[in-house]
Write a protein that holds these residues in place. Structure first.
Motif, PDB file in Angstrom:
ATOM      1  N   ALA A   1       0.843  -1.207  -0.012  1.00 47.06           N
ATOM      2  CA  ALA A   1      -0.181   0.003   0.082  1.00 47.06           C
ATOM      3  C   ALA A   1       0.914   1.346   0.098  1.00 47.06           C
ATOM      4  N   LEU A   2       1.998   1.304   0.582  1.00 46.86           N
ATOM      5  CA  LEU A   2       2.852   2.574   0.669  1.00 46.86           C
ATOM      6  C   LEU A   2       3.474   2.657  -0.728  1.00 46.86           C
ATOM      7  N   ILE A   3       3.869   1.477  -1.199  1.00 42.60           N
ATOM      8  CA  ILE A   3       4.415   1.540  -2.540  1.00 42.60           C
ATOM      9  C   ILE A   3       3.250   2.068  -3.691  1.00 42.60           C
ATOM     10  N   LEU A   4       2.188   1.551  -3.575  1.00 42.50           N
ATOM     11  CA  LEU A   4       1.092   2.082  -4.287  1.00 42.50           C
ATOM     12  C   LEU A   4       0.776   3.582  -4.040  1.00 42.50           C
ATOM     13  N   THR A   5       0.823   3.806  -2.846  1.00 38.61           N
ATOM     14  CA  THR A   5       0.500   5.172  -2.514  1.00 38.61           C
ATOM     15  C   THR A   5       1.488   6.333  -3.484  1.00 38.61           C
ATOM     16  N   GLY A   6       2.782   5.931  -3.316  1.00 39.22           N
ATOM     17  CA  GLY A   6       3.675   6.589  -4.100  1.00 39.22           C
ATOM     18  C   GLY A   6       3.468   6.494  -5.679  1.00 39.22           C
ATOM     19  N   VAL A   7       3.149   5.324  -6.199  1.00 38.39           N
ATOM     20  CA  VAL A   7       2.989   5.321  -7.583  1.00 38.39           C
ATOM     21  C   VAL A   7       1.627   5.875  -7.868  1.00 38.39           C
ATOM     22  N   PHE A   8       0.709   6.120  -7.182  1.00 38.63           N
ATOM     23  CA  PHE A   8      -0.433   6.747  -7.601  1.00 38.63           C
ATOM     24  C   PHE A   8      -0.277   8.320  -7.697  1.00 38.63           C
ATOM     25  N   GLY A   9       0.627   8.496  -6.666  1.00 43.37           N
ATOM     26  CA  GLY A   9       1.141  10.207  -6.574  1.00 43.37           C
ATOM     27  C   GLY A   9       1.843  10.547  -7.709  1.00 43.37           C
ATOM     28  N   PHE A  10       2.781   9.443  -8.178  1.00 42.84           N
ATOM     29  CA  PHE A  10       3.336   9.891  -9.483  1.00 42.84           C
ATOM     30  C   PHE A  10       2.381   9.963 -10.772  1.00 42.84           C
ATOM     31  N   GLY A  11       1.404   9.206 -10.730  1.00 42.03           N
ATOM     32  CA  GLY A  11       0.454   9.217 -11.771  1.00 42.03           C
ATOM     33  C   GLY A  11      -0.376  10.461 -11.660  1.00 42.03           C
ATOM     34  N   LEU A  12      -0.717  11.158 -10.311  1.00 37.22           N
ATOM     35  CA  LEU A  12      -1.246  12.181 -10.148  1.00 37.22           C
ATOM     36  C   LEU A  12      -0.426  13.434 -10.858  1.00 37.22           C
ATOM     37  N   SER A  13       0.543  13.351 -10.409  1.00 39.32           N
ATOM     38  CA  SER A  13       1.835  14.417 -10.911  1.00 39.32           C
ATOM     39  C   SER A  13       1.714  14.486 -12.546  1.00 39.32           C
ATOM     40  N   GLY A  14       1.889  13.255 -12.941  1.00 35.81           N
ATOM     41  CA  GLY A  14       1.906  13.025 -14.567  1.00 35.81           C
ATOM     42  C   GLY A  14       0.748  13.595 -15.178  1.00 35.81           C
ATOM     43  N   MET A  15      -0.631  13.313 -14.533  1.00 40.72           N
ATOM     44  CA  MET A  15      -1.788  13.780 -15.362  1.00 40.72           C
ATOM     45  C   MET A  15      -2.255  15.226 -14.915  1.00 40.72           C
ATOM     46  N   SER A  16      -1.429  15.835 -14.337  1.00 38.23           N
ATOM     47  CA  SER A  16      -1.633  17.576 -14.043  1.00 38.23           C
ATOM     48  C   SER A  16      -0.455  18.177 -14.228  1.00 38.23           C
ATOM     49  N   ASP A  17       0.131  17.999 -15.603  1.00 39.46           N
ATOM     50  CA  ASP A  17       1.264  18.798 -15.826  1.00 39.46           C
ATOM     51  C   ASP A  17       0.852  20.110 -15.600  1.00 39.46           C
ATOM     52  N   ASP A  18      -0.490  20.579 -16.079  1.00 34.74           N
ATOM     53  CA  ASP A  18      -0.770  22.083 -16.377  1.00 34.74           C
ATOM     54  C   ASP A  18      -1.098  22.663 -14.792  1.00 34.74           C
ATOM     55  N   VAL A  19      -1.170  21.643 -13.687  1.00 34.66           N
ATOM     56  CA  VAL A  19      -1.200  22.166 -12.501  1.00 34.66           C
ATOM     57  C   VAL A  19      -0.294  21.956 -11.679  1.00 34.66           C
ATOM     58  N   HIS A  20       0.767  21.046 -11.718  1.00 34.01           N
ATOM     59  CA  HIS A  20       1.702  20.496 -10.914  1.00 34.01           C
ATOM     60  C   HIS A  20       2.777  19.980 -11.761  1.00 34.01           C
ATOM     61  N   GLU A  21       4.058  20.267 -11.645  1.00 36.68           N
ATOM     62  CA  GLU A  21       4.966  19.941 -12.253  1.00 36.68           C
ATOM     63  C   GLU A  21       6.027  19.014 -11.251  1.00 36.68           C
ATOM     64  N   LEU A  22       6.423  17.905 -11.618  1.00 32.59           N
ATOM     65  CA  LEU A  22       7.425  17.286 -10.813  1.00 32.59           C
ATOM     66  C   LEU A  22       8.367  17.826 -10.256  1.00 32.59           C
ATOM     67  N   SER A  23       8.820  19.116 -10.918  1.00 26.11           N
ATOM     68  CA  SER A  23      10.096  19.700 -10.462  1.00 26.11           C
ATOM     69  C   SER A  23       9.672  20.704  -9.473  1.00 26.11           C
ATOM     70  N   GLU A  24       8.619  20.724  -8.898  1.00 22.90           N
ATOM     71  CA  GLU A  24       8.037  21.708  -7.794  1.00 22.90           C
ATOM     72  C   GLU A  24       8.648  21.139  -6.622  1.00 22.90           C
ATOM     73  N   GLY A  25       9.084  22.021  -5.836  1.00 22.35           N
ATOM     74  CA  GLY A  25       9.774  21.802  -4.520  1.00 22.35           C
ATOM     75  C   GLY A  25       9.199  20.792  -3.707  1.00 22.35           C
ATOM     76  N   TRP A  26       7.988  21.105  -3.401  1.00 18.74           N
ATOM     77  CA  TRP A  26       6.934  20.131  -2.416  1.00 18.74           C
ATOM     78  C   TRP A  26       6.825  18.971  -3.073  1.00 18.74           C
ATOM     79  N   LEU A  27       6.707  18.773  -4.227  1.00 20.80           N
ATOM     80  CA  LEU A  27       6.772  17.457  -4.899  1.00 20.80           C
ATOM     81  C   LEU A  27       7.906  16.557  -4.807  1.00 20.80           C
ATOM     82  N   ILE A  28       9.259  17.209  -5.136  1.00 25.36           N
ATOM     83  CA  ILE A  28      10.482  16.716  -5.015  1.00 25.36           C
ATOM     84  C   ILE A  28      10.538  16.171  -3.585  1.00 25.36           C
ATOM     85  N   ALA A  29      10.159  17.139  -2.518  1.00 27.60           N
ATOM     86  CA  ALA A  29      10.560  16.727  -1.042  1.00 27.60           C
ATOM     87  C   ALA A  29       9.459  15.527  -0.688  1.00 27.60           C
ATOM     88  N   ALA A  30       8.417  15.400  -1.275  1.00 26.31           N
ATOM     89  CA  ALA A  30       7.277  14.512  -1.024  1.00 26.31           C
ATOM     90  C   ALA A  30       8.028  13.121  -1.805  1.00 26.31           C
TER      91      ALA A  30
END
Length: 148
Positions: free
Chosen positions: A62-91
């Motif tokens: 479940a912990l692994i899937l939580t991160g995988v789904f988080g990556f998916g959310l980031s990838g689906m929302s490039d117009d909203v959040h980019e993976l290069s944002e500091g809070w996402l890198i920290a996450a």
């Protein structure tokens, strides 16, 4: 276009999966202290043995899937959040650290303590505490999104 990205049905489904797997992954943080106290008072470690087995089959994935789904959310929302944002890198860094603590410290200590090794209690308590603090920081990052 920006609003459509976060109101899309597939994005929202992935968000729900991300949140639900996080609840499952961190359930032991709330159950383990109770089971540990029961084991210390009664000497019966069967609850901790069950939790140790569930950690391997349920909570770790479940912990692994939580991160995988988080990556998916980031990838689906490039117009909203980019993976290069500091809070996402920290996450991402926290998620990797959580997996490290869970798999290298907490799970082995949980198995050892459930099997009768009293010396593992300190490692189990330390691992649980570290993961709890990281969880609080992670929730703060997801809510506040500093620098986002």
């Amino acid at each position: 276009m920006l609003l459509a990205a976060v109101t899309d049905g597939s994005y929202q489904l992935l968000l729900i999966l991300h949140i639900l797997t996080a609840f499952v992954a961190f359930a032991p943080a709330f159950v383990r202290p109770v089971l540990l106290a029961q084991a210390k008072s009664s000497g019966d470690r069967s609850g901790l043995r069950s939790l140790a087995e569930s950690s391997r089959r349920i909570y770790s994935p479940a912990l692994i899937l939580t991160g995988v789904f988080g990556f998916g959310l980031s990838g689906m929302s490039d117009d909203v959040h980019e993976l290069s944002e500091g809070w996402l890198i920290a996450a991402v860094a926290l998620w990797i650290a959580m997996n490290g603590v869970l798999h290298a410290v907490e799970r082995p200590a949980e198995v050892a303590y459930a099997s009768g090794d009293d010396s593992a209690e300190g490692r189990l308590t330390l691992g649980s505490g570290v993961i709890a603090v990281m969880l609080l920081v992670m929730v703060w990052l997801m809510i506040v999104q500093p620098g986002g």
